[in-house]
Design an enzyme around this catalytic site. Sequence first.
Site, PDB file in Angstrom:
ATOM      1  N   GLU A 367      25.778 -18.411  14.033  1.00 46.68           N
ATOM      2  CA  GLU A 367      26.810 -17.914  14.927  1.00 46.68           C
ATOM      3  C   GLU A 367      26.863 -18.830  16.137  1.00 46.68           C
ATOM      4  O   GLU A 367      25.838 -19.141  16.741  1.00 46.68           O
ATOM      5  CB  GLU A 367      26.534 -16.470  15.376  1.00 46.68           C
ATOM      6  CG  GLU A 367      27.634 -15.976  16.314  1.00 46.68           C
ATOM      7  CD  GLU A 367      27.448 -14.532  16.798  1.00 46.68           C
ATOM      8  OE1 GLU A 367      26.536 -13.841  16.304  1.00 46.68           O
ATOM      9  OE2 GLU A 367      28.218 -14.120  17.685  1.00 46.68           O
ATOM     10  N   ASN A 426      33.259 -16.435  17.600  1.00 51.31           N
ATOM     11  CA  ASN A 426      33.875 -15.216  18.147  1.00 51.31           C
ATOM     12  C   ASN A 426      35.309 -15.490  18.586  1.00 51.31           C
ATOM     13  O   ASN A 426      35.608 -16.503  19.216  1.00 51.31           O
ATOM     14  CB  ASN A 426      33.083 -14.711  19.349  1.00 51.31           C
ATOM     15  CG  ASN A 426      31.723 -14.192  18.921  1.00 51.31           C
ATOM     16  OD1 ASN A 426      31.616 -13.090  18.398  1.00 51.31           O
ATOM     17  ND2 ASN A 426      30.679 -15.016  19.095  1.00 51.31           N
ATOM     18  N   GLU A 545      22.303  -7.122  13.116  1.00 48.68           N
ATOM     19  CA  GLU A 545      22.082  -7.945  14.305  1.00 48.68           C
ATOM     20  C   GLU A 545      20.844  -7.457  15.057  1.00 48.68           C
ATOM     21  O   GLU A 545      20.450  -6.306  14.954  1.00 48.68           O
ATOM     22  CB  GLU A 545      23.289  -7.828  15.246  1.00 48.68           C
ATOM     23  CG  GLU A 545      24.585  -8.374  14.675  1.00 48.68           C
ATOM     24  CD  GLU A 545      25.760  -8.177  15.627  1.00 48.68           C
ATOM     25  OE1 GLU A 545      25.963  -7.040  16.104  1.00 48.68           O
ATOM     26  OE2 GLU A 545      26.480  -9.154  15.901  1.00 48.68           O
TER      27      GLU A 545
END
Lengths: 590, 269
Positions: A367, A426, A545
């Site tokens: 990420e 994101n 997460e």
Amino acid sequence: MIVEPPPRGFTDGTHITRVARAWARAVAGASYVPMAHVDIELRLAGFTTRLLRVLTSQPFDPSPATQIGVELVEAHFASPETLGHTINVLADRLPPLAGTSLDSSGRRVMRLLSALSVGYTRGLRERTLDEQESIRQATVLAQLQTEHALRESQEAFRHAAVHDQLTGLPNRIFFEKQLADLIEAGGAHNVAICFIGITSLQAITDRFGHILGDKALTVTADRLRTLARSLGHPLARFAGDQFVMLIEDPAGTPHLAGVADQIIATLSTPVHTDRHLLPMSASIGLVDRPVAGMDANDVMRAAAMTLQWAKADGTNRWQLFDPARSDREIAKHALAADLAGGIDRDEFFLEYQPLVRLEDRAVIGVEALVRWHHPRHGRLNPGRFIDLAEESGQIVRLGGRLLDKACRQAREWAKLTDSPPYVSVNVAVQQLRDGAGLLRTVDNLLQEVGLAPELLQLEITESASIPDDPQLRRTLDDIAGLGVRLALDDFGSGYSNLGYLQNLPVNQLKIDMQFVRDWKPSSTKSLLPSLVKLAHDLRLSALAEGVETSEQAEYLESIGCDHVQGYYFGKPQAASSITSLLLEWSAEEI
Amino acid sequence: MDRPEWAPPGIDVERPSAARLYDYFLGGSHNFAADRAMAQQLLATAPDIPLIAQANRAFLRRAVHMLAESGIRQFLDIGSGIPTLGNVHEVARDVAPDARVVYVDLDPVAVAHSAVLIKDQEGVVAIQGDVRKPGDILHHPTTRELIDFNQPVALLVVALLQFVRDEDDPAGIMAQLRDALPSGSYLTLSHGVVDGWRHDREMVKNLYNRTTTPAASRTRAEVAPFFGDFELVDPGLVWVTQWRPDQPSNIDGIKAAKSAVVAGVGRKP
Ligand SMILES: C[S@@+](CC[C@H](N)C(=O)[O-])C[C@H]1O[C@@H](n2cnc3c(N)ncnc32)[C@H](O)[C@@H]1O
């Protein structure tokens, strides 16, 4: 001494009257006598009688004629011409009246008239001197009055400059001067500013117009004025719907709170005007500061900020100034101001956190997490600035830059290994709303960089995926259509209507870290199994997460969770660390 | 006027004023050298002026006397001038000791004089005011305090309007003043006119233009409308000496038509 016989006709009124009339005619127009003509004649008849008596006095004494001369002037028979005409008439008419000829009484008449003239001119001189004195006084008085009027009008002018027309209250200029004076005088120890906002006013004006708005404002001002007077605190209209009260040496916070409560209670009574009952509300910001070293601008800024906090709190609330909160907000604002420049100067960079497949603990993705290398504050995490970027709209530009960086990095890794990780980026709601723009950016980027679409994943937050917004849906469909992966971030933290999940073109549910954090090996009520099952039922992969321990990892594996992310498997790190990692593994594989 | 709104007219002793000239012509000493110098010039052109002034003043006396006798107790005297001789309150109080008088004049010296003269007399006041702003006079707190506008009022506009020029809308001013009065009130008005004026008209006008209040020239016919719908009492609008003259009338200083002033008293229906 010769004894003269009493004058013939002395008591004969008609003779006297005739002389008086002749006298009146002779002096007509020579001076203004404020009397009716009959009165003039009567008056002159009286003088004639007295003069006749003097003329025929035994022994002859002309001096009483002097007094008659004075009185003539006093009766306003007063001008040089009047004297001339008078002498003429009397010299002619008095002797016959006295029963003598001018010749026989010539000397007496001369002495009489000369005495009369002396009195007359003396009277005239006195009168002129009196009038001179009076005009001098009147001029001085007029000058004083003029100066006074000037002062008053200047006063009024000054008043108008420092007072508000509508409410008659001192205005902002006046107030600021008052505060500055107070600070300068240094007499008070502390001073509190009570900054009042009439929050209902805008709505009243919008709904009923300015006239009623002004009316409500005036009534409010009157109420406030009355209250301020009874409390003994100066009040001013600061601007529009804002008033300010100055409290010298307040007796502590409870006292201020009491004042604020009183103001709110007073102001929140509806205003009755015409046919309307207007509901009123107010918010108050309170600042209490020592006078020593006080900066008026600072205090007012603090008061205005505190009023905003109070407004944000709801209607009819007050807030006390909180320096820590203020510092935070000031810092925030400063940061927001730096944002645009920061993007221009390329101060933002990405770190990457591994996304690991539990089955074989392989890094299947990373990420991308944004960081800001701020010139003054150093390295900042997104928590500090993402909201600001969203509020200011800079997020679209920033998001675009980050996508670019992420894609290029992903392409680097793809060159490095046969099984490169995808990069998950994101995307903010605003970027999604810019649907066509986002689609174009992604499409162009993939082409330009030459990245396989499946190596890019976009993370959207749960709340962002507004199911009812067909436009957003279309954007998501189009992006999915490019072959790009989509993940739903922070799943479980929002309030999704689960139904819509069925139709979303999403590949992965990222289960919010709170569920992992709340899980204990002993706990029996965790939602984690259900969430994993939900993902699977929707044919999505589940990623947990915030995994920080081996117990957590083992548990997640035991319930069939597909992927994990968290410190236990790797912190967000520089692209180069990820590169080394990848290189190590590919070496192992070979 | 170019003066800022808040600056009251100052006293300029160098500049002749109608009030002080009038005082001089009536034989008063309430005047300055500048006034007397101009008076001499005026007299050289029009030696009748003092007689005209006296005739006008005598009309004022006769009219006020008549009004007091007919029951009027409130007098609003605009352009009252310097209280030289035979002032309204003296004439009125001779008849009715309870008469109330408000003196209004533009000239600050005239106002100051009046103030000195009427000092300590209850029911008599002097205010500074400009007839061109009738609202200010009517709503002046002092006026309101002394005069009850529900009771008949005698409005005196004597030898004033010749100092109000057409551009200042004397007709509108008079209408506003008349409207403020209740029925049964009176307007007493005199006005210098050009008919009957035997002297150099332009010269006199030019001289007056140097004063603080330049003159307007009107004819007899132009004066009548100032009465509006007020009904003129006998003998109507006439030469100032002909308005209910005193008896015997042979001791007037000037012949009627030479007075160049018309006068009348009207009653509000
Ligand atoms: C000729 S005197 C008349 C005095 C008094 N009314 C009389 O008839 O005996 C004219 C007066 O009007 C005043 N005056 C001139 N213009 C004026 C104005 N605009 N408003 C008020 N008074 C004014 C002058 O100051 C002066 O005192």
